[in-house]
Design an enzyme around this catalytic site. Sequence first.
Site, PDB file in Angstrom:
ATOM      1  N   GLN A   1      -5.933  -7.620  -3.911  1.00 58.32           N
ATOM      2  CA  GLN A   1      -5.082  -7.910  -5.066  1.00 58.32           C
ATOM      3  C   GLN A   1      -5.488  -9.199  -5.772  1.00 58.32           C
ATOM      4  O   GLN A   1      -5.039  -9.467  -6.880  1.00 58.32           O
ATOM      5  CB  GLN A   1      -3.610  -8.001  -4.656  1.00 58.32           C
TER       6      GLN A   1
ATOM      7  N   CYS B   1       5.571  -4.242  -6.464  1.00 58.45           N
ATOM      8  CA  CYS B   1       4.242  -4.726  -6.125  1.00 58.45           C
ATOM      9  C   CYS B   1       3.862  -5.843  -7.093  1.00 58.45           C
ATOM     10  O   CYS B   1       4.124  -5.735  -8.296  1.00 58.45           O
ATOM     11  CB  CYS B   1       3.256  -3.562  -6.235  1.00 58.45           C
ATOM     12  N   LEU B   2       3.254  -6.888  -6.571  1.00 61.42           N
ATOM     13  CA  LEU B   2       2.836  -8.001  -7.420  1.00 61.42           C
ATOM     14  C   LEU B   2       1.800  -7.574  -8.469  1.00 61.42           C
ATOM     15  O   LEU B   2       1.674  -8.209  -9.499  1.00 61.42           O
ATOM     16  CB  LEU B   2       2.292  -9.154  -6.569  1.00 61.42           C
TER      17      LEU B   2
ATOM     18  N   HIS C   1      -3.056  -0.969   0.191  1.00 62.13           N
ATOM     19  CA  HIS C   1      -3.946  -1.693  -0.734  1.00 62.13           C
ATOM     20  C   HIS C   1      -5.360  -1.801  -0.169  1.00 62.13           C
ATOM     21  O   HIS C   1      -6.337  -1.642  -0.900  1.00 62.13           O
ATOM     22  CB  HIS C   1      -3.420  -3.107  -1.013  1.00 62.13           C
TER      23      HIS C   1
END
Length: 168
Positions: free
Chosen positions: A48, A88-89, A134
């Site tokens: 991420q 989710c960021l 992820h």
Amino acid sequence: MKILRYPNKKLRYISKPVIKIDKKIHKIIDKMFKIMILENGIGLSAIQVGIPLQIITILDTENINKKITIINPKIIKKKKKILNSEGCLSFPNQQAIVPRYKYLDIKALNYYGKNIKIKAKSLLSICIQHEIDHLLGKLFIDYLSELKKNIIKKKMKKMYKKENENKN
């Protein structure tokens, strides 16, 4: 280092195992915790922030002051399917109901390279599953119907376009 937002293609990369835990890896982990906390998140995977390594940082959901580092995680056991609303960021302000397991056992390495086993339940279990996804290039929208997925994709592309226009 900044959080990648959907539709960034790197979010679909499959992360590689960490071979050696050294100062470079510690620096990545420390920065990940800093960014995650600044963004009010409870979990973050290295992909991420554009680093395709199997590293996860989590704030313990039962003791928010406790930081958990998970490197090269392997799921040993999972049980009791539940539905949970999660965000989710990489998808700011988006939420969706996702199927997860209430209980999860994993083995991994910690910040210092020591073997660990984690028995997680409830929110911690859900968070770990989300972050492991992820590492595999899977996003929470992949669990949704095409209609719901397309609504979120459309919102994110609009926001991404707006952010990029503001930079210019």
